[in-house]
Design an enzyme around this catalytic site. Structure first.
Site, PDB file in Angstrom:
ATOM      1  N   PHE A   1      10.531  22.774  10.881  1.00 10.83           N
ATOM      2  CA  PHE A   1      11.467  22.775  12.012  1.00 10.83           C
ATOM      3  C   PHE A   1      10.751  22.774  13.363  1.00 10.83           C
ATOM      4  O   PHE A   1      11.386  22.700  14.399  1.00 10.83           O
ATOM      5  CB  PHE A   1      12.474  23.915  11.933  1.00 10.83           C
ATOM      6  CG  PHE A   1      11.925  25.288  11.618  1.00 10.83           C
ATOM      7  CD1 PHE A   1      10.822  25.805  12.286  1.00 10.83           C
ATOM      8  CD2 PHE A   1      12.543  26.085  10.660  1.00 10.83           C
ATOM      9  CE1 PHE A   1      10.340  27.072  12.020  1.00 10.83           C
ATOM     10  CE2 PHE A   1      12.072  27.368  10.378  1.00 10.83           C
ATOM     11  CZ  PHE A   1      10.966  27.853  11.058  1.00 10.83           C
TER      12      PHE A   1
ATOM     13  N   ASP B   1      14.096  22.955   4.548  1.00 12.29           N
ATOM     14  CA  ASP B   1      13.016  23.931   4.640  1.00 12.29           C
ATOM     15  C   ASP B   1      11.716  23.237   4.231  1.00 12.29           C
ATOM     16  O   ASP B   1      11.709  22.030   3.943  1.00 12.29           O
ATOM     17  CB  ASP B   1      13.287  25.156   3.751  1.00 12.29           C
ATOM     18  CG  ASP B   1      12.694  26.438   4.344  1.00 12.29           C
ATOM     19  OD1 ASP B   1      11.532  26.400   4.784  1.00 12.29           O
ATOM     20  OD2 ASP B   1      13.394  27.465   4.366  1.00 12.29           O
TER      21      ASP B   1
ATOM     22  N   HIS C   1      14.183  35.119  15.532  1.00 14.52           N
ATOM     23  CA  HIS C   1      13.537  36.418  15.765  1.00 14.52           C
ATOM     24  C   HIS C   1      12.156  36.513  15.138  1.00 14.52           C
ATOM     25  O   HIS C   1      11.389  37.429  15.454  1.00 14.52           O
ATOM     26  CB  HIS C   1      14.443  37.559  15.280  1.00 14.52           C
ATOM     27  CG  HIS C   1      14.393  37.807  13.801  1.00 14.52           C
ATOM     28  ND1 HIS C   1      14.652  39.034  13.249  1.00 14.52           N
ATOM     29  CD2 HIS C   1      14.123  36.983  12.746  1.00 14.52           C
ATOM     30  CE1 HIS C   1      14.542  38.980  11.939  1.00 14.52           C
ATOM     31  NE2 HIS C   1      14.222  37.752  11.611  1.00 14.52           N
TER      32      HIS C   1
ATOM     33  N   GLY D   1      10.645  19.599   5.437  1.00 16.24           N
ATOM     34  CA  GLY D   1       9.857  19.374   6.642  1.00 16.24           C
ATOM     35  C   GLY D   1       9.690  20.668   7.403  1.00 16.24           C
ATOM     36  O   GLY D   1      10.097  21.742   6.951  1.00 16.24           O
TER      37      GLY D   1
END
Length: 364
Positions: free
Chosen positions: A256, A228, A274, A254
């Site tokens: 995504f 994360d 979502h 980091g």
């Protein structure tokens, strides 16, 4: 661990109960005059704010040691006794608290979930959804529907995720709220899916590692990688050490949108896709497609909207996504097409007794 590992009822039984409940609710709406049924839905928002007030005052915590009368409860919560009674007469009528024949108030199973010290607490969820920022955003639903755009940037001057990173008090409340919601699906998730089949599991956007540490505690042969943003995982190593998992789980940081750890057998995205617009979600999937091994499995844990018109929690959350972050909920067919456009194949959907589903996905 996050979960109390309670027994999960059979899916078939819950589906029957859900069908019966929806049928009775539908029958009620058809039997009463339309304006009465609509008015009942309108004032339901008042109940939401009453629950928020009880959580903010700490009423459930004040009753944790036993029943109290109105005067005792008012002193413990710093509330006006008469006003508190008026609040509780609404909440007790809906079973959220109870009042005994001697006038003392007590906790009910729903009130237990408003305590801050229970294994599954929704107190922070209630406080976040009742916060001024969140209420203000929802008053602009009409703008979101007119434009198809999130309202946060215009109201706050920045995106929702940037805002909660800047306002850390609200951001930490949001993090705790999302964690508490996640705990509700923990047991249903493990009852439905075997994570032990994977050697190395990468939890992408995994926060403080609530899900991953639960997986590792139940699958002693697996290893984990928690990934994360740097500020999110900063305290994760200490938590892993406290749980005795430091030798089986590493932490990497980091975005995504740019990279994910390599070498995993399974990559988990829980309630990530979502949150983002189609373009941003495809960017995340493109990163995964470029970095993950060809024989790895991608596990999307998401709500999946039903194709029919029955009530479903995802229909509420879909509007939450529209208003606050610009994301959306999808049906199974929409996920299948969306994933195919991003270089993946939806192999199967595994429902749970909770609203969550596990979408088992592989590179095309």
């Amino acid at each position: 661990m996050a979960s109390n590992r309670s027994k999960v009822p059979p899916q078939a039984l819950l589906r029957v109960i859900e069908f019966a409940r929806n049928s009775m609710a539908g029958l009620h709406r058809r039997l009463v005059p339309g304006h009465i049924a609509l008015l009942e839905m309108i004032v339901a928002g008042f109940l939401t704010q009453a629950i928020h007030a009880a959580a903010a005052l700490g009423v459930a915590d004040a009753l944790a040691d036993g029943p109290r009368n109105g005067a005792e409860l008012a002193r413990a919560t710093g509330a006006n006794e008469d006003a508190l009674h008026r609040l509780l007469q609404l909440l007790t009528s809906h079973g959220i608290f109870a009042r005994r024949s001697d006038g003392k108030y007590t906790l009910t199973p729903m009130a237990q979930a408003l305590r801050r010290d229970t294994s599954v607490s929704l107190r922070d969820t209630v406080l976040f959804f009742g916060s001024p920022m969140h209420r203000n955003h929802w008053t602009h639903l009409v703008d979101a529907v007119r434009t198809g755009e999130t309202v946060g940037t215009d109201l706050d001057g920045m995106s929702f995720f940037d805002y909660v990173r800047k306002d850390r008090e609200l951001g930490e409340l949001f993090d705790r709220a999302m964690t508490s919601i996640g705990t509700l699906a923990t047991e249903p998730l493990f009852a439905a899916y075997d994570f032990g089949q994977y050697g190395t599991i990468v939890d992408v956007g995994g926060g403080q590692g609530t899900l991953l540490t639960e997986i590792l505690s139940r699958t002693p042969t697996s290893r984990g990688i928690l990934f994360d943003l740097p500020e999110v995982v900063a305290s994760a190593p200490a938590r892993l050490a406290e749980l005795g998992l430091a030798d089986r789980c590493t932490v990497e940081s980091g975005s995504f949108f740019e990279t994910v750890p390599k070498g995993g057998d399974a990559y988990i995205l829980k309630h990530i896709i979502h949150d983002w617009s189609d373009d941003k979600a495809k960017q995340i999937l493109h990163t995964l497609r470029e970095q993950m091994p060809e024989d790895a499995t991608l596990l999307l844990i998401e709500l999946v909207l039903p194709e029919d018109n029955r009530p479903h929690p995802g229909k509420f959350i879909d509007l939450e996504m529209l208003i606050n972050v610009g994301g959306r909920e999808r049906t199974e067919d929409q996920y299948r097409d969306f994933l195919a456009a991003s270089g993946f194949t939806l192999v199967r959907r595994i429902p749970t007794v909770a609203p969550d589903n596990v979408l088992e996905v592989r590179p095309s």
